[in-house]
Design an enzyme around this catalytic site. Sequence first.
Site, PDB file in Angstrom:
ATOM      1  N   LYS A 188     -30.489 -22.066  -2.764  1.00 17.95           N
ATOM      2  CA  LYS A 188     -30.192 -20.780  -2.109  1.00 17.95           C
ATOM      3  C   LYS A 188     -29.231 -20.021  -3.021  1.00 17.95           C
ATOM      4  CE  LYS A 188     -28.045 -18.128   0.554  1.00 17.95           C
ATOM      5  NZ  LYS A 188     -27.677 -16.918  -0.177  1.00 17.95           N
TER       6      LYS A 188
ATOM      7  N   GLY B 141     -18.734 -21.860  -4.483  1.00 16.24           N
ATOM      8  CA  GLY B 141     -18.458 -20.582  -3.842  1.00 16.24           C
ATOM      9  C   GLY B 141     -17.054 -20.565  -3.273  1.00 16.24           C
ATOM     10  N   SER B 142     -16.869 -19.769  -2.247  1.00 16.67           N
ATOM     11  CA  SER B 142     -15.516 -19.566  -1.710  1.00 16.67           C
ATOM     12  C   SER B 142     -15.116 -20.690  -0.753  1.00 16.67           C
ATOM     13  CB  SER B 142     -15.485 -18.232  -0.969  1.00 16.67           C
ATOM     14  OG  SER B 142     -16.388 -18.279   0.112  1.00 16.67           O
TER      15      SER B 142
ATOM     16  N   GLY C 206     -17.161 -22.857   2.085  1.00 12.75           N
ATOM     17  CA  GLY C 206     -17.091 -24.316   1.929  1.00 12.75           C
ATOM     18  C   GLY C 206     -16.714 -24.997   3.233  1.00 12.75           C
TER      19      GLY C 206
ATOM     20  N   GLU D 269     -17.492 -27.011  -4.822  1.00 14.04           N
ATOM     21  CA  GLU D 269     -16.778 -26.479  -6.004  1.00 14.04           C
ATOM     22  C   GLU D 269     -16.276 -25.106  -5.584  1.00 14.04           C
ATOM     23  OE1 GLU D 269     -16.545 -28.234  -8.811  1.00 14.04           O
ATOM     24  OE2 GLU D 269     -17.917 -29.805  -8.160  1.00 14.04           O
TER      25      GLU D 269
ATOM     26  N   GLU E  90      -6.763 -16.180  -4.294  1.00 13.94           N
ATOM     27  CA  GLU E  90      -7.697 -15.854  -5.368  1.00 13.94           C
ATOM     28  C   GLU E  90      -8.223 -14.431  -5.206  1.00 13.94           C
ATOM     29  OE1 GLU E  90     -11.671 -17.610  -5.194  1.00 13.94           O
ATOM     30  OE2 GLU E  90     -11.472 -18.143  -7.294  1.00 13.94           O
TER      31      GLU E  90
END
Length: 494
Positions: free
Chosen positions: A188, A241-242, A246, A264, A398
């Site tokens: 995806k 991703g973020s 997650g 990750e 971030e």
Amino acid sequence: MDQSSIDALAQAPVGPQGLFIGGKWVSAMGGASLPVTSPIDGREFAQIADASAGDVDLAVKTARAAFQSGVWSRAAPAERKKVLFRIAEAIEREALALAVLGVRDNGTEISMALKAEPMSAAGTFRYYAEALDKVGGEIAPTPGNVLGLIHREPVGVVGAIVPWNFPMMIGAWKIAPALAMGNSVVLKPSEVASLSLLRLAEICAECGLPDGVLNVVTGAGATSGEALGLHMDVDVLVFTGSGGVGRRLLEYSARSNLKRVYLELGGKSPNIVFADAPDLRQAAKVSAAGIFRNSGQVCVAGSRLLVERSVHEEFAGMLAEEARAMKIGNPLKLDTQAGAISSEAQLARVQHFVEKAQDEGGALLAGGERILTETGGSYYAPTIFDKVAPEMTLAREEVFGPVAAITPFDTEEDAVRMANGTDFGLASAVWTGNLSRAHRMVRAIDAGVVHVNTYGGADNTVPLGGHRQSGNGHDKSLHALDKYVNLKTAWIAL
Ligand code: NAD
């Protein structure tokens, strides 16, 4: 790579894209689609299918059927290796076209995109092709009346969800080791940048990957991503991703079949400059690239500059010079050093962080504004805030954009405390000419990567993964293979 070939490829029309399921293109059920807007000029240039839960279910069933057929999962390792090598070669042959397609989608400067996207993806396919028959099971040192065999088996159906910043590179980090171990995959991509991965799926099929082994479902994260996360027949979920998404994936796992979830995630990586750095100018140059290339949309970006007080003013001035000298603009031009922000939504997020830093008392040294509005695209000036206190939002959260925060420190202990003072632990760097200090810092920093007198090292031979809220598990290297196998013990009476 020459400018005229890039310009010609950039004009290529991109038709409406389907989902890639069972080795062929299919429309999303109900025909739903999403527009694809280029951040280069704000113009819509393609459409992707917006998969529903039903489409995801079809893709997972197709992947499961392919897995159970054994056509790939039980194929001879030499056969799998041949196909993965062919894929690597095909990606390399088409590298420039793939890079240009990806740049139109996400705005990364072409000089970086070519290396970091198709060429890196080809290298990853080659690395795991070479590795796949070098790893096997074990014979355990059991008592003499019994034989203990440890089998490493493919897990089954791998769901892979990836972001928009380096779709091919990160996609390959998941797909190649998963395929190498014999799994089937449902991928995806991000709805912000799906195009190059759709073409990659087609390339894999052209290179002999059997139908149904790699399937791609595009669309909104909240529908197709959630459906994949909640699916009862997905065995492993691998994600980049973020942190917010997650967390959701962990919830999906808990609410469904307890599938393994590897994350990750993001970072707020400290880049620590000591007064004894061998070359302060070089440190400033590399640090600027470490935060401003790809407009800061890099998970390992060195976004927190911690600088020893005695060189702080000098270093901050050098970093600001580097930032102002960077050529920002059309990412399809070979001399552009940083391209566009991937989307208007992401640009608004960057602006929000900049305003917050100003409100909280950061001293703006460079940038701080949207630029090149006449292009219609999404561009932001490389931005530096000085005197950022460790408790400020900019020091803790971030941005995922071209915004650096500088904080002075007095002692090595202060530097370590500040470096480890966020929820993240992805990357970091230390600039020092003192060997003992370099090794002390490598031990003291709680992060998956510590650079010394450099920034942004990348190679398939080393793992990439985060500590703490930057994630779990690793991409790249032989360690990544562990995510894609189950261990099974066989006891055999002798
Ligand atoms: P994101 O989390 O918004 O999206 C990532 C993927 O998740 C996309 O495919 C998206 O469609 C999907 N998604 C969104 N909502 C979902 C949901 N509810 N359920 C399931 N899937 C869903 O991240 P992004 O904005 O695409 O990428 C930026 C983030 O990725 C940053 O935080 C960055 O640090 C991180 N990142 C990490 C690494 C790493 O290796 N650690 C590498 C690159 C990017």
